[in-house]
Design a protein around this motif. Structure first.
Motif, PDB file in Angstrom:
ATOM      1  N   LYS A 193       0.809  -1.214   0.000  1.00 19.52           N
ATOM      2  CA  LYS A 193       0.000   0.000   0.000  1.00 19.52           C
ATOM      3  C   LYS A 193       0.847   1.270   0.000  1.00 19.52           C
ATOM      4  N   ARG A 194       2.166   1.142   0.026  1.00 20.40           N
ATOM      5  CA  ARG A 194       3.001   2.348   0.086  1.00 20.40           C
ATOM      6  C   ARG A 194       2.869   3.183  -1.193  1.00 20.40           C
ATOM      7  N   SER A 195       2.829   2.545  -2.341  1.00 24.82           N
ATOM      8  CA  SER A 195       2.703   3.302  -3.594  1.00 24.82           C
ATOM      9  C   SER A 195       1.377   4.060  -3.627  1.00 24.82           C
ATOM     10  N   ASP A 196       0.299   3.410  -3.192  1.00 30.98           N
ATOM     11  CA  ASP A 196      -1.004   4.088  -3.154  1.00 30.98           C
ATOM     12  C   ASP A 196      -0.986   5.248  -2.155  1.00 30.98           C
ATOM     13  N   SER A 197      -0.288   5.029  -1.046  1.00 33.25           N
ATOM     14  CA  SER A 197      -0.207   6.098  -0.035  1.00 33.25           C
ATOM     15  C   SER A 197       0.553   7.309  -0.562  1.00 33.25           C
ATOM     16  N   ILE A 198       1.595   7.067  -1.347  1.00 34.66           N
ATOM     17  CA  ILE A 198       2.341   8.190  -1.931  1.00 34.66           C
ATOM     18  C   ILE A 198       1.442   8.994  -2.861  1.00 34.66           C
ATOM     19  N   LEU A 201       7.150   8.376  -6.786  1.00 35.82           N
ATOM     20  CA  LEU A 201       6.260   7.245  -7.037  1.00 35.82           C
ATOM     21  C   LEU A 201       6.549   6.611  -8.393  1.00 35.82           C
ATOM     22  N   ILE A 202       6.671   7.437  -9.416  1.00 38.80           N
ATOM     23  CA  ILE A 202       6.927   6.924 -10.774  1.00 38.80           C
ATOM     24  C   ILE A 202       8.286   6.253 -10.853  1.00 38.80           C
ATOM     25  N   ALA A 203       9.283   6.810 -10.143  1.00 39.03           N
ATOM     26  CA  ALA A 203      10.637   6.252 -10.192  1.00 39.03           C
ATOM     27  C   ALA A 203      10.749   4.926  -9.433  1.00 39.03           C
ATOM     28  N   LYS A 204      10.107   4.845  -8.260  1.00 37.75           N
ATOM     29  CA  LYS A 204      10.256   3.655  -7.422  1.00 37.75           C
ATOM     30  C   LYS A 204       9.261   2.550  -7.758  1.00 37.75           C
ATOM     31  N   TYR A 205       8.091   2.923  -8.241  1.00 37.48           N
ATOM     32  CA  TYR A 205       7.062   1.925  -8.547  1.00 37.48           C
ATOM     33  C   TYR A 205       6.537   2.132  -9.969  1.00 37.48           C
ATOM     34  N   ALA A 222      -0.326   8.540 -11.553  1.00 37.53           N
ATOM     35  CA  ALA A 222       0.522   9.677 -11.180  1.00 37.53           C
ATOM     36  C   ALA A 222       1.034  10.442 -12.404  1.00 37.53           C
ATOM     37  N   LYS A 223       1.282   9.746 -13.492  1.00 36.01           N
ATOM     38  CA  LYS A 223       1.870  10.402 -14.672  1.00 36.01           C
ATOM     39  C   LYS A 223       0.998  11.537 -15.211  1.00 36.01           C
ATOM     40  N   PRO A 224      -0.297  11.314 -15.475  1.00 35.10           N
ATOM     41  CA  PRO A 224      -1.106  12.445 -15.961  1.00 35.10           C
ATOM     42  C   PRO A 224      -1.277  13.544 -14.915  1.00 35.10           C
ATOM     43  N   ARG A 225      -1.317  13.179 -13.632  1.00 33.20           N
ATOM     44  CA  ARG A 225      -1.440  14.195 -12.588  1.00 33.20           C
ATOM     45  C   ARG A 225      -0.199  15.099 -12.560  1.00 33.20           C
ATOM     46  N   LEU A 226       0.971  14.465 -12.694  1.00 30.29           N
ATOM     47  CA  LEU A 226       2.214  15.239 -12.707  1.00 30.29           C
ATOM     48  C   LEU A 226       2.267  16.170 -13.910  1.00 30.29           C
ATOM     49  N   ALA A 227       1.802  15.673 -15.034  1.00 34.13           N
ATOM     50  CA  ALA A 227       1.815  16.504 -16.240  1.00 34.13           C
ATOM     51  C   ALA A 227       0.863  17.706 -16.135  1.00 34.13           C
ATOM     52  N   ASN A 228      -0.194  17.598 -15.365  1.00 32.54           N
ATOM     53  CA  ASN A 228      -1.174  18.672 -15.228  1.00 32.54           C
ATOM     54  C   ASN A 228      -0.896  19.636 -14.100  1.00 32.54           C
ATOM     55  N   LEU A 229       0.075  19.313 -13.236  1.00 34.37           N
ATOM     56  CA  LEU A 229       0.388  20.243 -12.142  1.00 34.37           C
ATOM     57  C   LEU A 229       1.123  21.467 -12.677  1.00 34.37           C
TER      58      LEU A 229
END
Length: 260
Positions: free
Chosen positions: A211-216, A239-243, A252-259
């Motif tokens: 659950k660590r990836s989801d928590s991040i 998150l993207i680098a480790k999991y 996470a990828k689309p969220r990062l792109a929209n920030l």
């Protein structure tokens, strides 16, 4: 004339004696007969010895085959036990997966609706409202908290249940999951500070938890809502680098792109 007869008789007698002397008497070779009997007896003994060896070898092969059959039966029994345990473990894992997917689905649906008015966080008195008997195992306690969410949909009551579980079983195998789901429930109430605390616990204390990836991911969303954009971005990058192959990383990828 008479003299000639006498000479003829003498010559005839001498010739007869020579002929008789020339024919040898019949002789029986006793040694050759004895050797033949001995050779015949030796072959019989060898055949008998070979038959005994073959019988002993056949018995040994039968014993070995019987031992192999016994080992094969034991191996089949062990395989059956292993398959049974594997099936039972698969059922447990499948049940946990279904619970997580259902809760994630409901949380995702809640995120698409307008956020409710923020409510105060639960204090120690809220936790003490849940009474645990000393003989309640942690499995039953965890299932009770989860069932309040999945089966009974009593989300408000599930929050103190999870809090009480974390206090009573801090070293439980379900600890990471309990903190994560508690964070989800608090997040749905828009109690961002309390939700952040729960996600931070999973992030910092349970490095090997699934659950660590989801928590991040959820922690980055909380930081974004709290206008901590720098940390929100850093968490998504981590998150993207480790999991990289996790479902959380895909979100996470689309969220990062929209920030911004």
């Amino acid at each position: 004339m008479k003299l000639n007869k006498v000479l003829f008789g003498m010559i005839l007698s001498v010739s007869t004696s020579c002929v008789l002397a020339a024919e040898p008497a019949p002789v029986v070779d006793i040694s050759q007969h004895s050797s033949s009997n001995s050779s015949s007896k030796s072959i019989s003994e060898r055949i008998e010895s070979l038959e005994q060896k073959m019988d002993a070898r056949n018995k040994a092969q039968v014993n070995v085959q019987r031992q192999l059959d016994d080992l094969q039966n034991e191996l089949n029994e062990l395989r059956g036990v292993t398959e049974l345990h594997t099936h039972q473990l698969s059922q447990v894992l499948e049940r946990q997966r279904e619970l997580y997917q259902e809760l994630d689905r409901r949380v995702s649906q809640a995120l698409t609706t307008p956020a409710p008015v923020a409510t105060p966080t639960y204090n120690a008195s809220n936790v003490n409202d849940v009474v645990y008997s000393s003989d309640v195992p942690e499995n039953e306690a965890y299932d009770r908290a989860v069932n309040l969410v999945l089966k009974e949909r009593r989300y408000e009551e599930a929050i103190p249940e999870f809090k009480a579980f974390n206090l009573k079983f801090p070293n439980s195998a379900y600890a990471a999951n309990a903190h994560y789901w508690l964070g989800q429930l608090l997040f749905n109430k828009n109690d961002l500070t309390a939700a952040k605390t729960e996600f931070e616990i999973v992030y910092n204390q349970f490095q090997d938890s699934p659950k660590r990836s989801d928590s991040i991911l959820k922690l980055s969303i909380v930081e974004e809502k709290l206008n901590n954009m720098t940390r929100a971005k850093n968490l998504l990058k981590e998150l993207i680098a480790k999991y990289p192959t996790s479902s959380a990383a895909k979100l996470a990828k689309p969220r990062l792109a929209n920030l911004p």
